[in-house]
Design an enzyme around this catalytic site. Structure first.
Site, PDB file in Angstrom:
ATOM      1  N   CYS A  50     -53.131 -81.299  19.664  1.00  0.00           N
ATOM      2  CA  CYS A  50     -52.398 -81.062  20.727  1.00  0.00           C
ATOM      3  C   CYS A  50     -53.339 -80.890  21.442  1.00  0.00           C
ATOM      4  O   CYS A  50     -53.541 -81.969  22.678  1.00  0.00           O
ATOM      5  CB  CYS A  50     -52.307 -79.852  20.308  1.00  0.00           C
ATOM      6  SG  CYS A  50     -50.701 -79.297  19.351  1.00  0.00           S
ATOM      7  N   ASP A  82     -51.625 -73.415  15.630  1.00  0.00           N
ATOM      8  CA  ASP A  82     -50.514 -72.986  15.322  1.00  0.00           C
ATOM      9  C   ASP A  82     -49.131 -73.223  14.092  1.00  0.00           C
ATOM     10  O   ASP A  82     -49.900 -73.050  12.606  1.00  0.00           O
ATOM     11  CB  ASP A  82     -48.581 -73.067  16.415  1.00  0.00           C
ATOM     12  CG  ASP A  82     -49.232 -71.898  17.691  1.00  0.00           C
ATOM     13  OD1 ASP A  82     -50.132 -71.163  17.687  1.00  0.00           O
ATOM     14  OD2 ASP A  82     -47.748 -71.414  18.328  1.00  0.00           O
ATOM     15  N   CYS A 123     -52.056 -77.157  22.912  1.00  0.00           N
ATOM     16  CA  CYS A 123     -51.323 -76.585  22.359  1.00  0.00           C
ATOM     17  C   CYS A 123     -50.871 -74.600  22.823  1.00  0.00           C
ATOM     18  O   CYS A 123     -51.133 -74.207  24.121  1.00  0.00           O
ATOM     19  CB  CYS A 123     -52.024 -76.198  21.195  1.00  0.00           C
ATOM     20  SG  CYS A 123     -51.342 -75.409  20.035  1.00  0.00           S
ATOM     21  N   ASP A 124     -49.421 -74.443  22.269  1.00  0.00           N
ATOM     22  CA  ASP A 124     -48.757 -73.578  23.300  1.00  0.00           C
ATOM     23  C   ASP A 124     -49.408 -72.153  23.478  1.00  0.00           C
ATOM     24  O   ASP A 124     -48.577 -71.578  24.431  1.00  0.00           O
ATOM     25  CB  ASP A 124     -47.010 -72.573  22.352  1.00  0.00           C
ATOM     26  CG  ASP A 124     -47.499 -72.888  21.160  1.00  0.00           C
ATOM     27  OD1 ASP A 124     -49.079 -72.808  20.548  1.00  0.00           O
ATOM     28  OD2 ASP A 124     -46.494 -72.217  20.611  1.00  0.00           O
ATOM     29  N   LYS A 125     -50.868 -71.366  22.811  1.00  0.00           N
ATOM     30  CA  LYS A 125     -51.118 -70.192  23.648  1.00  0.00           C
ATOM     31  C   LYS A 125     -51.822 -71.216  24.503  1.00  0.00           C
ATOM     32  O   LYS A 125     -52.331 -70.003  25.673  1.00  0.00           O
ATOM     33  CB  LYS A 125     -51.830 -69.871  22.632  1.00  0.00           C
ATOM     34  CG  LYS A 125     -50.701 -69.095  21.078  1.00  0.00           C
ATOM     35  CD  LYS A 125     -49.510 -68.588  21.843  1.00  0.00           C
ATOM     36  CE  LYS A 125     -48.326 -68.102  20.798  1.00  0.00           C
ATOM     37  NZ  LYS A 125     -47.148 -70.117  20.467  1.00  0.00           N
ATOM     38  N   CYS A 195     -46.788 -81.154  19.705  1.00  0.00           N
ATOM     39  CA  CYS A 195     -45.552 -80.930  18.759  1.00  0.00           C
ATOM     40  C   CYS A 195     -44.381 -81.734  19.723  1.00  0.00           C
ATOM     41  O   CYS A 195     -44.431 -81.411  20.811  1.00  0.00           O
ATOM     42  CB  CYS A 195     -45.129 -79.508  18.383  1.00  0.00           C
ATOM     43  SG  CYS A 195     -45.763 -79.031  17.058  1.00  0.00           S
ATOM     44  N   SER A 471     -41.344 -70.349  16.109  1.00  0.00           N
ATOM     45  CA  SER A 471     -41.244 -71.273  16.535  1.00  0.00           C
ATOM     46  C   SER A 471     -40.436 -71.543  17.524  1.00  0.00           C
ATOM     47  O   SER A 471     -39.439 -71.452  17.195  1.00  0.00           O
ATOM     48  CB  SER A 471     -42.268 -72.482  15.127  1.00  0.00           C
ATOM     49  OG  SER A 471     -42.364 -73.327  15.700  1.00  0.00           O
TER      50      SER A 471
END
Length: 582
Positions: A50, A82, A123-125, A195, A471
């Site tokens: 990511c 993650d 990445c998401d965070k 992702c 998720s």
């Protein structure tokens, strides 16, 4: 306006010669130091696809800053994958990393008196973490998302990491061979990027474009697309324009902008993590936003985008269809967009929506005349199991009502082991507790469990509830963020095996068939669990984190008068300086 109002204090005058000398050791010149200093906050890390390409993008951002008259200074922060940590103790670090990312960016920028910031996320965070920091600092700034991974190819079809997680369950159930699982593993993630479905990273990237803190169209461009470096260069130029206009994040992240972001999440069947993160951003911006606002906005917003994990398409397909601007355009046409909300580009979100270039014949985003569902994908339930609420993602394939016996587990590992041993049967309600913000600590995602359930063919006949998270790749009837959490003595802690649990989507209820007197008896007998961590970052987080219904932010607790304590929320009550004053 003085474009160097912050860096001037650090660098100008004879008494600041030592500071200038230190910076000249880096190769900076007097001319460089007379320009505005722009911090480039990079979440590059070598452990995940990511973010692996962000070092390359940062170079282009810096080139854009220089071209527009600024001096860029890059620094790094952390990130936690993650997808790699999922299903292990390491996953507890994921949500906690959001706070560390925000804290570390805040500290570097305050410590070095930068005049503006460009934050790079992947990445998401890293997406909410970077924007939380920008809101605390409230300097002219913007965020740039690194973009989505390309889909993998397996047996002639597009696949994502979601397919690998679900294949683990299929392999355990004898529905897929280990050889095919390994072949899928080799093909699912073909290179850099986050992702590929409408999972948390792409959901939050879209939300940030709709929020206006990212340039419209910037996040949609895939990670390895040939135009991504040009997008990065333009972002570097843009931050200098933002500095000249003195546009601040808190002028962008308003109540109207947050409602636009929520509507886009609902219209695309996006991740339930968006609830947690947008609540956190609202707290940092000092904007009143409650968990029930998500249900209200979702209820009036049509579901329009046919995206994985439940639909047919991936993020790169949405990009080819015209990107996030097409979603904005549909919401504008549906009168579900606050069109006059500001964006970092200087244009309103309504102007960005009108400028959308939709690809003729695209199939990813439906027309308003033929929505996939009349209502969006986010539902908030209350009831005697979730007095503060919980979040469910509904995309049309799930049951509207489910009642079944509880199968109760006090950790994700115990639940996953039960699924793998085929102990979960059709009709069951899987309960995973003590995985909340405090109890985990860190509120792990349950993708390993939910994907294994789906992979065994039980996705439509088993429900799950947890005080942890899901998720963005999770699908099925799953209630997350159940609050209050078990570790705080919430009703989820009182459940026993065999209790009848009821999901009622239409009535917005999550209940257990148990007399109030019996629940009170169980409550009286309940004892808080021993903290899983007694030192280090996990312990500090557990001691200061708020409920999931408030965004699971770490908040300051101030002593007032004779031992009274109050927890501050909203502007002034968040950020590392507020916590240090406590």
């Amino acid at each position: 306006m003085d474009l160097r109002s912050h860096s001037r204090v650090m660098l100008d005058g004879p008494d600041r010669a030592p500071s200038r000398a230190m910076l000249k050791a880096l190769g900076l010149t007097d001319e460089d130091l007379r320009r505005p200093l722009i911090g480039i906050a990079n979440t590059w890390i070598e452990v995940m696809p990511c973010n692996i390409h962000l070092r390359r993008l940062a170079e282009r951002v810096k080139a854009g800053v220089r071209a527009a008259g600024g001096t860029p200074i890059e620094f790094n922060t952390i990130a936690v994958s993650d997808g790699i940590a999922m299903g292990t103790e390491g996953m507890k670090a994921s949500l906690i990393s959001r706070e560390v990312i925000a804290d570390s960016i805040e500290l570097v920028v305050r410590g070095h008196a930068f005049d503006g910031v460009v934050a790079l996320s992947g990445c998401d965070k890293t997406i909410p973490g970077t924007v939380m920091a920008l809101l605390r600092l409230d300097l002219p700034s913007l965020m740039l998302y690194g973009g989505s991974i390309a889909p993998g190819k397996f047996d002639g079809r597009d696949v994502t990491i979601q397919d690998v997680f679900e294949a683990v369950g299929a392999c355990a159930a004898g529905r897929m061979s280990e050889a095919d699982l390994h072949r899928l593993e080799d093909r699912a993630c073909p290179g850099p990027g986050a992702c590929g479905g409408q999972f948390t990273a792409n959901t939050m990237a879209m939300a940030m474009e709709m929020l206006g803190i990212c340039p419209m169209g910037s996040g949609s461009v895939p990670a390895m697309d040939s135009t991504k470096e040009e997008v990065a260069f333009e972002a570097g130029k843009l931050v200098m324009d933002v500095l000249r206009r003195n546009l601040r994040p808190r002028q962008i992240v308003t109540r109207q902008a947050l409602e636009n972001a929520i509507a886009a999440v609902a219209a695309t069947g996006g991740s339930t993590n968006s609830v947690l993160h947008l609540l956190a951003l609202a707290r940092e911006a000092g904007v009143a936003l409650a968990i029930d606002d998500f249900d209200r906005i979702s209820g009036r917003t049509p579901l329009l985008a046919d995206l994985k994990p439940w639909g047919r398409f991936v993020a790169t397909d949405l990009y080819r269809a015209g990107g996030v601007a097409v979603i904005a355009k549909r919401l504008l046409e549906a009168k579900r967009l606050h069109a006059f909300a500001k964006t970092v580009t200087g244009r309103t979100i309504g102007e960005e929506a009108k400028a959308a270039r939709e690809t003729p014949g695209q199939l990813v985003v439906s027309s308003l005349a033929t929505p996939l569902r009349p209502n969006g994908g986010l539902v908030v339930l209350h009831g005697n199991l979730a007095p503060e609420g919980c979040v469910v993602k509904i995309t049309g394939h799930e049951s509207r009502r489910h009642e079944g016996p509880a199968q109760v587990f006090d950790s994700e590992e115990a639940a996953f082991a039960a699924v793998q041993r085929r102990r979960i049967k059709a009709g069951d309600v899987v309960v995973v507790r003590y995985e909340g913000p405090k109890g985990g600590p860190g509120m792990r995602e349950m993708l390993a469990v939910t994907a294994a359930i789906v992979g065994q063919g039980l996705g439509e006949s088993v429900a799950l509830l947890t005080d942890g998270r899901f998720s963005g790749a999770t699908r099925g009837l799953m209630a997350g963020h159940v609050a209050p959490e078990a570790a705080a003595g919430g009703p989820i802690a009182l459940l026993k095996n065999g209790d009848r649990v009821i999901f009622d989507i239409e009535k917005r209820r999550l209940d257990v068939r148990c007399a109030a007197t019996e629940l009170r008896r169980r409550q009286a007998a309940w004892k808080p669990p021993t903290p899983r961590y007694r030192s280090g970052v996990m312990a500090k987080y557990a001691a200061s984190v708020s409920s999931a219904s408030e965004g699971a932010i770490t908040t300051a607790v101030f002593s007032i008068g004779s031992g009274a304590r109050t927890r501050l929320r909203g502007r002034g009550g968040t950020g590392i300086r507020a916590r240090l004053r406590a």
